[in-house]
Design a protein around this motif. Structure first.
Motif, PDB file in Angstrom:
ATOM      1  N   THR A 146       7.322  -2.567  -4.432  1.00  0.00           N
ATOM      2  CA  THR A 146       6.573  -2.387  -5.398  1.00  0.00           C
ATOM      3  C   THR A 146       5.130  -2.759  -5.430  1.00  0.00           C
ATOM      4  N   ALA A 147       4.899  -4.086  -4.809  1.00  0.00           N
ATOM      5  CA  ALA A 147       3.515  -4.577  -4.869  1.00  0.00           C
ATOM      6  C   ALA A 147       3.097  -4.272  -3.635  1.00  0.00           C
ATOM      7  N   LEU A 148       1.888  -4.335  -3.511  1.00  0.00           N
ATOM      8  CA  LEU A 148       1.144  -3.827  -2.332  1.00  0.00           C
ATOM      9  C   LEU A 148      -0.383  -4.363  -2.186  1.00  0.00           C
ATOM     10  N   THR A 149      -0.796  -4.908  -1.092  1.00  0.00           N
ATOM     11  CA  THR A 149      -2.143  -5.370  -0.938  1.00  0.00           C
ATOM     12  C   THR A 149      -2.771  -4.577   0.156  1.00  0.00           C
ATOM     13  N   VAL A 150      -4.006  -3.786  -0.147  1.00  0.00           N
ATOM     14  CA  VAL A 150      -4.398  -2.821   0.976  1.00  0.00           C
ATOM     15  C   VAL A 150      -5.662  -3.528   1.589  1.00  0.00           C
ATOM     16  N   ILE A 151      -5.911  -3.798   2.899  1.00  0.00           N
ATOM     17  CA  ILE A 151      -6.783  -4.594   3.375  1.00  0.00           C
ATOM     18  C   ILE A 151      -7.376  -3.309   4.443  1.00  0.00           C
ATOM     19  N   ALA A 152      -8.757  -3.039   4.078  1.00  0.00           N
ATOM     20  CA  ALA A 152      -9.292  -1.759   4.926  1.00  0.00           C
ATOM     21  C   ALA A 152      -9.944  -2.710   6.428  1.00  0.00           C
ATOM     22  N   LYS A 153      -9.679  -2.246   7.747  1.00  0.00           N
ATOM     23  CA  LYS A 153      -9.893  -2.710   8.778  1.00  0.00           C
ATOM     24  C   LYS A 153     -11.700  -2.672   8.866  1.00  0.00           C
ATOM     25  N   ARG A 154     -12.243  -1.611   8.333  1.00  0.00           N
ATOM     26  CA  ARG A 154     -13.594  -1.430   8.351  1.00  0.00           C
ATOM     27  C   ARG A 154     -14.305  -2.331   7.726  1.00  0.00           C
ATOM     28  N   GLY A 155     -13.769  -3.395   7.083  1.00  0.00           N
ATOM     29  CA  GLY A 155     -14.494  -4.425   6.311  1.00  0.00           C
ATOM     30  C   GLY A 155     -14.629  -5.650   7.356  1.00  0.00           C
TER      31      GLY A 155
END
Length: 176
Positions: A146-155
């Motif tokens: 249900t819960a998710l955290t999205v981390i973009a590698k481009r950062g």
């Protein structure tokens, strides 16, 4: 804290603006590993298969194909494929207004600061992760993730930061 101090303590910092494709990819990744995603795929394939068989039988008998069956056939497959993208659009309406994301990953967890909010996610809250070509997606351990955290590698400032992120995640999380 300076960049050098962050490296000494093992923290990795990222800065980026989220884009819609981040959330489409993240929800797609979540659907591949969650019970809800598996159920959705199975039901979608079964519904489409039943509609194809029923339509074929009607045509083979020379009878009219019910309109409801044609509608189901036309919409079940595309809806199954578009579902993560449609959900991502809804989610991105909120996320896109948050501005720049400043993410700090360290041994205690992940902190996310935006122009409008702050959150800290400890490893126990989201003990699994999925890696895609462009993202790390942290997931809660309930069966539907249900819960998710999205981390973009481009950062990340450089490629070595992405490798360091993977090392930290592998130490604290289970790869889903």
């Amino acid at each position: 804290m300076s960049e050098q101090q962050g490296a000494v303590h093992g923290a990795v910092e990222l800065r980026y603006r989220p884009v819609l494709r981040d959330y489409s990819a993240a929800l797609g990744a979540r659907n591949r590993v969650s019970a809800a995603g598996r159920r959705q795929r199975i039901l979608g394939v079964a519904a489409t298969g039943c509609a194809v068989v029923a339509t074929s039988l009607s045509l083979a008998r020379g009878t009219d194909v019910p309109v409801a069956l044609l509608v189901a056939l036309l919409f079940s497959g595309p809806l199954l494929l578009l579902s993560p993208r449609l959900m991502a659009r809804q989610l991105f309406r909120f996320v896109g207004r948050q501005g720049e994301f400043r993410v700090r990953v360290e041994e205690s967890g992940v902190s996310v600061d935006t122009d409008n909010s702050s959150a800290v996610v400890r490893w126990q809250a989201q003990p699994r992760y999925v890696e895609t070509a462009d993202l790390f997606v942290l997931l809660s351990d309930d069966k539907n993730a249900t819960a998710l955290t999205v981390i973009a590698k481009r950062g990340a400032q450089d490629r070595s930061d992405v490798d360091r992120l993977r090392e930290i995640f592998d130490r604290h999380l289970t790869k889903a």
